[in-house]
Write a protein that holds these residues in place. Structure first.
Motif, PDB file in Angstrom:
ATOM      1  N   ASN A 135      46.243  35.049  44.480  1.00 42.83           N
ATOM      2  CA  ASN A 135      45.878  33.711  43.995  1.00 42.83           C
ATOM      3  C   ASN A 135      44.386  33.631  43.671  1.00 42.83           C
ATOM      4  O   ASN A 135      43.982  32.999  42.689  1.00 42.83           O
ATOM      5  CB  ASN A 135      46.252  32.659  45.028  1.00 42.83           C
ATOM      6  N   ARG A 136      43.577  34.262  44.492  1.00 41.96           N
ATOM      7  CA  ARG A 136      42.134  34.272  44.236  1.00 41.96           C
ATOM      8  C   ARG A 136      41.811  35.052  42.960  1.00 41.96           C
ATOM      9  O   ARG A 136      40.978  34.609  42.153  1.00 41.96           O
ATOM     10  CB  ARG A 136      41.404  34.888  45.434  1.00 41.96           C
ATOM     11  N   ARG A 139      42.478  32.931  40.027  1.00 45.99           N
ATOM     12  CA  ARG A 139      41.502  31.846  39.901  1.00 45.99           C
ATOM     13  C   ARG A 139      40.183  32.348  39.316  1.00 45.99           C
ATOM     14  O   ARG A 139      39.623  31.732  38.402  1.00 45.99           O
ATOM     15  CB  ARG A 139      41.267  31.192  41.262  1.00 45.99           C
ATOM     16  N   VAL A 140      39.695  33.479  39.798  1.00 47.09           N
ATOM     17  CA  VAL A 140      38.369  33.927  39.356  1.00 47.09           C
ATOM     18  C   VAL A 140      38.419  34.650  38.015  1.00 47.09           C
ATOM     19  O   VAL A 140      37.444  34.610  37.258  1.00 47.09           O
ATOM     20  CB  VAL A 140      37.691  34.816  40.431  1.00 47.09           C
ATOM     21  N   GLY A 142      40.763  34.089  35.577  1.00 38.57           N
ATOM     22  CA  GLY A 142      41.303  33.266  34.514  1.00 38.57           C
ATOM     23  C   GLY A 142      42.527  33.864  33.858  1.00 38.57           C
ATOM     24  O   GLY A 142      43.093  33.280  32.928  1.00 38.57           O
ATOM     25  N   SER A 146      50.081  36.530  39.636  1.00 37.90           N
ATOM     26  CA  SER A 146      50.829  35.846  40.683  1.00 37.90           C
ATOM     27  C   SER A 146      51.801  36.811  41.336  1.00 37.90           C
ATOM     28  O   SER A 146      52.024  37.931  40.837  1.00 37.90           O
ATOM     29  CB  SER A 146      51.594  34.642  40.105  1.00 37.90           C
ATOM     30  N   GLU A 267      33.434  38.734  41.811  1.00 36.86           N
ATOM     31  CA  GLU A 267      34.164  37.680  41.104  1.00 36.86           C
ATOM     32  C   GLU A 267      33.618  37.501  39.691  1.00 36.86           C
ATOM     33  O   GLU A 267      34.386  37.317  38.734  1.00 36.86           O
ATOM     34  CB  GLU A 267      34.071  36.370  41.874  1.00 36.86           C
ATOM     35  N   LYS A 271      35.404  37.745  35.985  1.00 36.52           N
ATOM     36  CA  LYS A 271      35.300  36.724  34.943  1.00 36.52           C
ATOM     37  C   LYS A 271      34.843  37.343  33.628  1.00 36.52           C
ATOM     38  O   LYS A 271      35.357  36.999  32.543  1.00 36.52           O
ATOM     39  CB  LYS A 271      34.305  35.644  35.382  1.00 36.52           C
TER      40      LYS A 271
END
Length: 303
Positions: A135-136, A139-140, A142, A146, A267, A271
């Motif tokens: 999940n992290r 999120r980081v 983009g 999952s 992170e 990105k």
């Protein structure tokens, strides 16, 4: 910790009905580890204790003692995303020089399978840790990352297994990646003690810079913190950051073991990797000026 990369034919858009698993490949019921596995577990506990005694395996993500700039990010991104710690693997015929930018373009769906000496309580802890980390990563980065709805829906296969799981690992991985080479397959069966964990990322045959499949091994003999460190590094490497750099700090992509878990610096590398302004197949020279713009934006610096 290691990453190899290879190629196979692009995955089909729709999967055929799954065949029944052979008996040997049914989910492994826990049983006590062998003497060899227990000896390896003692060795890795000593490794972890030695590293902690020296102030390594930090979990704080860095701080005032580990500043970095946008220029540092660009340097580290080029070194980590475009070079490979080992080789690009026999399947792709690459070497140790600079490669092209590689990443996933399709959604990443993660499934976890366990070796027979992973007890049920440890399986629950590992599943929770991997799910939270997946999940992290989504999120980081983009990117769509999952847990898979079922093993058949997965394209990133994480094995938590050990010395006693050689036959299971070889059979299962051969099913998942039929094009895997014998040397790569043998690594999973007899991983050298110096390899804490391993990931193989597989690219589409018609697009060698986009991944469509991956397999990671997390040794079950690791104590808790090194186990988490392997999860963090191998899954992040499998997304397209294959190298380590002695200049990267604070970072898990550094062989000095200073940091155990993904840092803020790391992170930002993720990105950058999945920023749409960068494209799979770009060379370092093509990517560097774009990476400089992205890094300055992420650091809040003037362009």
């Amino acid at each position: 910790m290691a990453l190899l990369a290879g190629c196979e034919q692009e995955l089909p858009r729709s999967s055929p009905p799954p065949q029944a698993r052979p008996v040997a490949l049914q989910p492994q019921a826990p049983h006590p580890p062998s003497d060899k596995s227990q000896a390896l577990a003692r060795y890795y506990r000593k490794v972890q204790n030695d590293l902690l005694t020296r102030g390594l395996l930090r979990t704080d993500g860095g701080g005032p003692d580990t500043p970095f700039t946008a220029d540092d990010l660009v340097r580290d991104f080029i070194n980590i995303a475009f070079f490979d710690e080992y080789t690009r693997g026999p399947l792709s015929g690459g070497g140790h020089g600079a490669g092209a930018l590689s990443r996933w373009e399709v959604p990443v769906r993660v499934n976890v399978e366990y070796g027979a000496n992973v007890q049920y309580g440890q399986r629950t802890r590992d599943a929770n840790n991997i799910t939270a980390y997946v999940n992290r990563l989504a999120r980081v980065s983009g990117h769509s990352v999952s847990m898979a709805s079922s093993p058949a829906a997965a394209n990133f296969h994480v094995f938590v297994a050990g010395e006693d799981d050689s036959v299971f690992m070889q059979t299962r991985i051969k099913q998942l990646i039929p094009t895997i080479s014998t040397p790569e397959l043998d690594l999973f069966a007899d991983l050298p003690r110096g390899f804490y964990c391993l990931v193989i990322a597989v690219a589409a045959q018609n697009n060698p810079n986009t991944y469509v499949n991956a397999v990671a091994l997390i040794r079950t003999e690791h104590p808790e913190l090194v186990r988490q460190a392997c999860i963090h590094e191998e899954l992040a490497q499998g997304l397209g950051l294959p190298n380590d750099s002695p200049e990267a700090r604070p970072s898990i992509f550094n062989d000095d073991d200073e940091f155990a878990l993904l840092t803020r610096h790391d992170e930002l590398l993720l990105k950058m990797l999945y920023d749409p302004r960068l494209k799979p197949g770009m060379t370092p020279d093509q990517a560097r000026p774009i990476a400089r713009i992205i890094a300055r934006e992420l650091m809040g610096q003037a362009l």
